[in-house]
Motif scaffolding. Structure first.
Motif, PDB file in Angstrom:
ATOM      1  N   HIS A   1       0.831  -1.200   0.000  1.00 37.25           N
ATOM      2  CA  HIS A   1       0.000   0.000   0.000  1.00 37.25           C
ATOM      3  C   HIS A   1       0.868   1.253   0.000  1.00 37.25           C
ATOM      4  O   HIS A   1       1.745   1.400   0.851  1.00 37.25           O
ATOM      5  N   SER A   2       0.609   2.132  -0.932  1.00 41.14           N
ATOM      6  CA  SER A   2       1.409   3.354  -1.027  1.00 41.14           C
ATOM      7  C   SER A   2       1.237   4.232   0.204  1.00 41.14           C
ATOM      8  O   SER A   2       2.171   4.913   0.615  1.00 41.14           O
ATOM      9  N   THR A   3       0.056   4.223   0.810  1.00 42.49           N
ATOM     10  CA  THR A   3      -0.155   5.051   2.004  1.00 42.49           C
ATOM     11  C   THR A   3       0.540   4.483   3.237  1.00 42.49           C
ATOM     12  O   THR A   3       0.624   5.147   4.258  1.00 42.49           O
ATOM     13  N   LEU A   4       1.043   3.256   3.139  1.00 39.94           N
ATOM     14  CA  LEU A   4       1.747   2.614   4.263  1.00 39.94           C
ATOM     15  C   LEU A   4       3.216   2.413   3.924  1.00 39.94           C
ATOM     16  O   LEU A   4       3.837   1.440   4.356  1.00 39.94           O
ATOM     17  N   ASP A   5       3.780   3.325   3.159  1.00 34.47           N
ATOM     18  CA  ASP A   5       5.191   3.254   2.761  1.00 34.47           C
ATOM     19  C   ASP A   5       5.530   1.947   2.057  1.00 34.47           C
ATOM     20  O   ASP A   5       6.561   1.328   2.305  1.00 34.47           O
ATOM     21  N   MET A   6       4.623   1.520   1.172  1.00 37.54           N
ATOM     22  CA  MET A   6       4.790   0.302   0.362  1.00 37.54           C
ATOM     23  C   MET A   6       5.028  -0.957   1.203  1.00 37.54           C
ATOM     24  O   MET A   6       5.878  -1.782   0.893  1.00 37.54           O
TER      25      MET A   6
ATOM     26  N   SER B   1       2.625  -4.029   3.561  1.00 38.57           N
ATOM     27  CA  SER B   1       1.279  -4.573   3.721  1.00 38.57           C
ATOM     28  C   SER B   1       0.694  -4.052   5.032  1.00 38.57           C
ATOM     29  O   SER B   1       1.439  -3.659   5.935  1.00 38.57           O
ATOM     30  N   PRO B   2      -0.628  -4.047   5.178  1.00 37.01           N
ATOM     31  CA  PRO B   2      -1.221  -3.613   6.443  1.00 37.01           C
ATOM     32  C   PRO B   2      -0.714  -4.413   7.648  1.00 37.01           C
ATOM     33  O   PRO B   2      -0.445  -3.850   8.705  1.00 37.01           O
ATOM     34  N   THR B   3      -0.559  -5.711   7.475  1.00 35.97           N
ATOM     35  CA  THR B   3      -0.071  -6.542   8.573  1.00 35.97           C
ATOM     36  C   THR B   3       1.349  -6.147   8.963  1.00 35.97           C
ATOM     37  O   THR B   3       1.642  -5.953  10.155  1.00 35.97           O
ATOM     38  N   ASP B   4       2.239  -6.015   7.983  1.00 33.04           N
ATOM     39  CA  ASP B   4       3.622  -5.617   8.277  1.00 33.04           C
ATOM     40  C   ASP B   4       3.687  -4.220   8.881  1.00 33.04           C
ATOM     41  O   ASP B   4       4.483  -3.956   9.788  1.00 33.04           O
ATOM     42  N   TYR B   5       2.839  -3.316   8.392  1.00 32.71           N
ATOM     43  CA  TYR B   5       2.821  -1.958   8.926  1.00 32.71           C
ATOM     44  C   TYR B   5       2.403  -1.949  10.399  1.00 32.71           C
ATOM     45  O   TYR B   5       3.006  -1.282  11.228  1.00 32.71           O
ATOM     46  N   GLU B   6       1.354  -2.711  10.728  1.00 32.39           N
ATOM     47  CA  GLU B   6       0.910  -2.770  12.126  1.00 32.39           C
ATOM     48  C   GLU B   6       1.967  -3.391  13.016  1.00 32.39           C
ATOM     49  O   GLU B   6       2.201  -2.922  14.136  1.00 32.39           O
ATOM     50  N   ILE B   7       2.633  -4.429  12.560  1.00 31.84           N
ATOM     51  CA  ILE B   7       3.683  -5.068  13.357  1.00 31.84           C
ATOM     52  C   ILE B   7       4.824  -4.074  13.605  1.00 31.84           C
ATOM     53  O   ILE B   7       5.311  -3.953  14.728  1.00 31.84           O
TER      54      ILE B   7
END
Length: 98
Positions: free
Chosen positions: A81-86, A88-94
């Motif tokens: 996701h571009s809004t999450l610095d490329m 995934s949502p799961t990796d971003y939350e972790i």
């Protein structure tokens, strides 16, 4: 003379009460702000183009199952996701969990 309330005013109060009861933080965007729903609209557009238009289901139960599986197995874990610095949502939350 009393002005009639918009139907959205009734649902907004109900929605606010439901969110408060469930401990959900509501968006702080203004009504009519085009960017307020951008993430949700992007998600549903992706879901429509990548899954729904490519499949046909016999029952709603099958559709719900496949959509839930697509979200948990693809969208949240592998799709970048571009809004999450490329990431995934799961990796971003972790990476951003305190």
């Amino acid at each position: 003379m009393r002005r009639p309330l918009e139907s959205g005013q009734y649902t907004a109060a109900d929605f606010a009460q439901a969110c408060d009861k469930l401990g959900v933080t509501r968006s702080t965007g203004r009504v009519g702000c085009a960017l307020d729903n951008a993430a949700a609209e992007s998600f549903f557009s992706t879901l429509t183009h990548e899954l729904i238009r490519r499949r046909r289901w016999i029952t709603r139960r099958q559709a719900r199952r496949d959509i839930a599986r697509w979200i948990t197995d693809w969208y949240n874990t592998r799709r970048l996701h571009s809004t999450l610095d490329m990431t995934s949502p799961t990796d971003y939350e972790i990476a951003n969990t305190d």
